[in-house]
Design a protein around this motif. Structure first.
Motif, mmCIF file in Angstrom:
data_model
loop_
_atom_site.group_PDB
_atom_site.id
_atom_site.type_symbol
_atom_site.label_atom_id
_atom_site.label_comp_id
_atom_site.label_asym_id
_atom_site.label_seq_id
_atom_site.Cartn_x
_atom_site.Cartn_y
_atom_site.Cartn_z
ATOM 1 N N ALA A 66 42.200 57.065 41.540
ATOM 2 C CA ALA A 66 42.520 56.812 40.188
ATOM 3 C C ALA A 66 43.565 55.694 39.854
ATOM 4 N N TRP A 67 44.485 55.401 41.206
ATOM 5 C CA TRP A 67 45.379 54.233 40.888
ATOM 6 C C TRP A 67 44.577 52.903 40.873
ATOM 7 N N LEU A 68 43.846 52.875 41.870
ATOM 8 C CA LEU A 68 42.884 51.717 42.009
ATOM 9 C C LEU A 68 42.135 51.330 40.757
ATOM 10 N N VAL A 69 41.574 52.240 40.154
ATOM 11 C CA VAL A 69 40.591 51.873 39.074
ATOM 12 C C VAL A 69 41.557 51.665 37.838
ATOM 13 N N SER A 70 42.824 52.238 37.538
ATOM 14 C CA SER A 70 43.592 52.156 36.535
ATOM 15 C C SER A 70 44.331 50.602 36.601
ATOM 16 N N HIS A 71 44.196 50.041 37.744
ATOM 17 C CA HIS A 71 44.920 48.432 38.045
ATOM 18 C C HIS A 71 43.848 47.600 38.164
ATOM 19 N N LEU A 72 42.446 47.994 38.070
ATOM 20 C CA LEU A 72 41.405 47.194 38.472
ATOM 21 C C LEU A 72 41.096 46.014 37.429
ATOM 22 N N GLY A 73 40.957 44.820 37.801
ATOM 23 C CA GLY A 73 40.430 43.812 36.700
ATOM 24 C C GLY A 73 39.629 42.820 37.568
ATOM 25 N N THR A 74 39.080 41.789 36.969
ATOM 26 C CA THR A 74 38.458 40.841 37.494
ATOM 27 C C THR A 74 39.294 39.338 37.671
ATOM 28 N N SER A 75 38.636 38.663 38.594
ATOM 29 C CA SER A 75 39.198 37.320 38.784
ATOM 30 C C SER A 75 38.266 36.242 37.931
ATOM 31 N N LEU A 76 37.144 36.843 37.259
ATOM 32 C CA LEU A 76 36.368 35.630 36.423
ATOM 33 C C LEU A 76 35.781 34.785 37.227
ATOM 34 N N HIS A 77 35.308 35.061 38.500
ATOM 35 C CA HIS A 77 34.477 34.331 39.320
ATOM 36 C C HIS A 77 33.081 34.744 39.432
ATOM 37 N N LEU A 78 32.581 35.078 38.324
ATOM 38 C CA LEU A 78 31.247 35.694 38.471
ATOM 39 C C LEU A 78 30.008 34.457 38.686
ATOM 40 N N SER A 79 29.504 34.803 39.695
ATOM 41 C CA SER A 79 28.171 33.932 40.329
ATOM 42 C C SER A 79 26.987 34.503 40.848
ATOM 43 N N GLY A 80 25.878 34.022 41.069
ATOM 44 C CA GLY A 80 24.829 34.486 41.602
ATOM 45 C C GLY A 80 23.961 35.072 40.560
ATOM 46 N N THR A 81 24.020 34.900 39.306
ATOM 47 C CA THR A 81 23.020 35.469 38.357
ATOM 48 C C THR A 81 21.447 34.826 38.273
ATOM 49 N N ASP A 118 20.318 39.599 37.926
ATOM 50 C CA ASP A 118 20.593 40.775 38.772
ATOM 51 C C ASP A 118 21.310 40.482 40.011
ATOM 52 N N GLY A 119 22.061 41.162 40.586
ATOM 53 C CA GLY A 119 22.572 40.932 41.898
ATOM 54 C C GLY A 119 23.862 40.097 41.999
ATOM 55 N N PHE A 120 24.516 39.809 40.707
ATOM 56 C CA PHE A 120 25.596 39.065 40.879
ATOM 57 C C PHE A 120 26.896 39.513 41.679
ATOM 58 N N SER A 121 27.977 38.651 42.031
ATOM 59 C CA SER A 121 28.826 39.013 42.868
ATOM 60 C C SER A 121 30.308 38.286 42.027
ATOM 61 N N ASP A 122 31.294 38.868 42.269
ATOM 62 C CA ASP A 122 32.519 38.573 41.684
ATOM 63 C C ASP A 122 33.566 39.189 42.214
ATOM 64 N N HIS A 123 34.783 38.653 42.506
ATOM 65 C CA HIS A 123 35.975 38.933 42.977
ATOM 66 C C HIS A 123 36.787 40.161 42.197
ATOM 67 N N PRO A 124 36.690 41.418 42.550
ATOM 68 C CA PRO A 124 37.641 42.381 42.047
ATOM 69 C C PRO A 124 39.049 41.969 42.413
ATOM 70 N N GLU A 125 39.946 42.260 41.264
ATOM 71 C CA GLU A 125 41.500 42.297 41.740
ATOM 72 C C GLU A 125 42.300 43.401 41.313
ATOM 73 N N ILE A 126 43.085 43.692 42.149
ATOM 74 C CA ILE A 126 43.967 44.944 41.755
ATOM 75 C C ILE A 126 45.486 44.279 41.589
ATOM 76 N N ALA A 127 45.922 44.652 40.303
ATOM 77 C CA ALA A 127 47.239 44.105 39.867
ATOM 78 C C ALA A 127 48.353 45.186 40.321
ATOM 79 N N VAL A 128 49.129 44.673 41.250
ATOM 80 C CA VAL A 128 50.464 45.626 41.745
ATOM 81 C C VAL A 128 51.686 44.857 40.880
#
Length: 490
Positions: free
Chosen positions: A420-435, A288-298
Motif C-alpha cells: 500500500a505504501w509503495l502504490v501510494s508513493h508511485l509515479g512515473t519517470s515519463l520515459h515511455l518507450s517501445g510503442t 502494445d508492450g511499452f516499458s517505462d521507469h516506475p519511480e517511488i518518491a521517498v
C-alpha cells in the motif's frame, strides 16, 4: 501557408522531429515540411523564460507547453502524465538529463544498433565541456556539462557523500561504459539555459528555403495507397486538408505516434475494428508492450532552509537495476503548480519487466489515448523497488547535513515497505518507450532503419521504436537515433 506537397513530411517537432527535419533539410534539393501540433517560439532574447531556465520545468497544471494524458499506473493508482507539446517537445521542458544508454541496453536492439555501432553518433550529437576526445564529441550541436563539484547544491553534495560512505563506486563520467556508481549528471545545458534539440538543431536552420515549419497544425491521418504512404491529412479549422508527400516520417512521440498509426488503419486488427476503424494494414505491436521507469518518491524534510534555484537533478546513484535521484528542491519549486511541497529522493526501477499498452480512447479515438502502465505487475519489479526504498532510507539517514532527523517515514509491513505504501508513493519517470518497437518478430512495428513493416514510404523515429526503455533516461539516445536515421537517409 501550408504547401500542397513536400518530398518529406515530418510529423511532430519534438526532440526527434527537430533533429530529423533539420538533418534531412541539409540537402538543398529536398523539400521538408515539419508539422507540429503545439506552438513555436523564436530563439534569442524572445525565447520564453520558462523554456530557457534549466532550473524550471514548465510541465505543471495549465502549462501551454505540454499535453496531458490519463494513465492507470497500477491497481489502485491513477495519474495524469504530461508530455512536451511544441517545438522541441519534451526536450524543451525537461530536467536536461542527458545520460546515454549503456552498452547492455543495446543487446535488445538489432545488431546494427550495438554500442560500438552507435558510439560515433553519440559523439556526433554532442560537445562535452568536461571530457575531450575518446568517447566524447567536441563539435556536436548539443552542449553537455556537469555541475562542478564545488558548485553542487547542498542536497546533491550530501547525497554524493552518503553514497560513497555506503560503499558505492564514484563515477566521474556517467556517459562512459564501466562500473556503476554515484556521479554528476550530464546535462544539455549552456550558461544555465536548457539547450535541447529544438534550439540546437532546428532553430539555426529555420530560414532554409527548402524547410517549412508549421506549428499549431494537427495531423489526423496518414494517407495510404496500395501499402504506401502518399501524404497526410491535417485539421484545418472545420475541414481536413491533404498534403502529398514522397515520404512520411512520424516523430510524434511514444504516445501519439502509435495513436496516429492506429487512426490511419495500421495496428491491432481487433482493436481497430472495435472502434469502427478500417484495417489498412494489421500490425499487432502498435501501442502494445511499452516499458517505462516506475519511480517511488521517498519524502523527507530539510534540516534547514536550502538555497535555490538549481537544476532539479545534479547527482544520481546507479546500481544494477535501480537509479537513486537526489532531487535538489521539491517538485513544487521546480514545477510550478505541482503542489508537492516535501523534498523527495526518487527510487527508479531502470530495468522493469512489467509492460503496458497505449489504446485509442473508446469514446473518441481522436482524443488523447488511454495509457495502461501495469507498473509493478511483475513480482520481481515489486521486490526490486521495495529493496530500493530501504536503500533510499539508509542513504537519507547519512545525509545529516540536509535531512531533518526522524523525517524519513516509510510505512512498513513485516520490516519493509508495504504494498500500500509503495502504490501510494508511485509515479512515473515519463520515459515511455517501445510503442512501435524495432525488430523483425511478429510484434515489432518497424525494421532496423525505422521503416514501418509492410508500408513503403513510412517511418517512425522517436522513443516509440526503442525495443525497451533504456536503463537510463532516454533523451540522449533519442537524439542519437534521430540523428543517425536522418544522416543515413540523406
Amino acid at each position: 501557408m501550408l504547401p500542397q506537397h513536400a518530398d518529406v513530411v515530418v510529423v511532430g517537432g519534438g526532440s526527434s522531429g527537430s533533429v530529423v527535419a533539420a538533418r534531412l533539410s541539409d540537402d538543398p534539393g529536398r523539400s521538408v515540411l515539419l508539422l507540429e501540433a503545439g506552438q513555436g517560439y523564436e530563439p534569442g532574447p524572445t525565447l520564453p523564460s520558462e523554456l530557457r531556465d534549466a532550473a524550471l520545468i514548465p510541465v505543471g497544471p495549465g502549462s501551454e507547453w505540454t499535453a496531458a494524458y490519463s494513465a492507470h499506473l497500477t491497481e489502485g493508482r491513477d495519474a495524469t502524465v504530461v508530455r512536451g507539446r511544441g517545438l522541441g517537445g519534451s526536450g524543451a521542458v525537461n530536467g536536461a538529463y542527458f545520460i546515454r544508454a549503456r552498452p547492455g541496453d543495446f543487446e535488445q536492439w538489432p545488431r546494427s544498433w550495438s554500442y560500438n555501432e552507435v558510439l560515433p553518433y553519440f559523439r556526433a550529437i554532442e560537445t562535452d565541456a568536461d571530457f575531450i576526445g575518446g568517447i566524447h564529441g567536441s563539435d556536436g550541436l548539443i552542449p553537455v556539462m556537469r555541475t562542478p563539484p564545488h558548485r553542487l547544491h547542498p542536497v546533491s553534495a550530501a547525497f554524493h557523500s552518503a553514497a560513497l560512505a555506503s560503499g558505492h563506486h564514484p563515477v566521474d563520467d556517467l556517459n562512459a561504459p564501466g562500473p556503476v556508481g554515484v556521479g554528476r549528471v550530464p546535462m544539455n545545458v549552456r550558461d544555465g539555459a536548457r539547450h535541447g534539440p529544438g534550439l540546437a538543431y532546428l532553430m539555426p536552420v529555420m530560414g532554409r528555403p527548402n524547410l517549412s515549419v508549421q506549428t499549431g497544425t494537427k495531423v489526423v491521418r496518414i494517407v495510404l495507397s496500395k501499402r504506401r504512404a502518399t501524404g497526410v491529412e491535417v485539421a484545418d479549422g472545420a475541414s481536413v486538408r491533404r498534403i502529398e508527400a514522397g515520404r512520411v516520417v512520424v516523430c510524434a512521440g511514444a504516445v501519439c505516434s502509435p495513436q496516429l498509426l492506429m487512426l490511419s488503419g495500421i495496428g491491432p486488427s481487433s482493436h481497430l475494428r472495435s472502434l469502427g476503424i478500417d484495417v489498412v494494414h494489421p500490425l499487432a505491436g502498435v501501442g502494445d508492450g511499452f516499458s517505462d521507469h516506475p519511480e517511488i518518491a521517498v519524502p523527507y524534510r530539510y534540516r534547514d532552509v536550502v538555497p535555490t534555484p538549481a537544476p532539479l537533478l545534479e547527482t544520481v546513484l546507479h546500481t544494477d537495476a535501480l537509479e537513486f535521484r537526489a532531487y535538489t528542491v521539491p517538485f513544487g519549486t521546480a514545477i510550478p503548480g505541482s503542489g508537492v511541497v516535501d523534498p523527495v529522493l526518487g527510487v527508479v526501477l531502470t530495468r522493469p519487466r512489467s509492460r503496458g499498452s497505449v489504446i485509442l480512447n473508446p469514446q473518441d479515438p481522436s482524443m488523447p489515448p488511454v495509457l495502461d502502465y501495469r507498473y509493478l505487475a511483475h513480482p520481481d519489479d515489486r521486490a526490486a523497488v521495495r529493496g530500493g526504498v530501504r536503500t533510499a532510507a539508509d542513504l537519507l539517514s547519512g545525509m545529516t547535513e540536509v535531512v531533518a532527523p526522524g523525517s524519513v517515514a516509510v510505512e512498513s509491513g513485516r520490516g519493509e515497505p508495504s504494498d500500500a505504501w509503495l502504490v501510494s508513493h508511485l509515479g512515473t519517470s515519463l520515459h515511455l518507450s517501445g510503442t512501435c518497437r524495432m525488430g523483425d518478430d511478429e510484434h515489432s512495428v518497424v525494421d532496423e532503419r525505422c521503416r514501418v513493416h509492410g508500408i513503403e514510404g513510412l517511418s517512425v523515429v522517436d522513443t516509440s521504436v526503442f525495443p525497451e526503455v533504456p536503463s537510463r533516461g532516454p533523451h540522449a539516445t533519442a537524439v542519437m537515433l534521430a540523428h543517425r536515421i536522418a544522416v543515413e537517409s540523406s
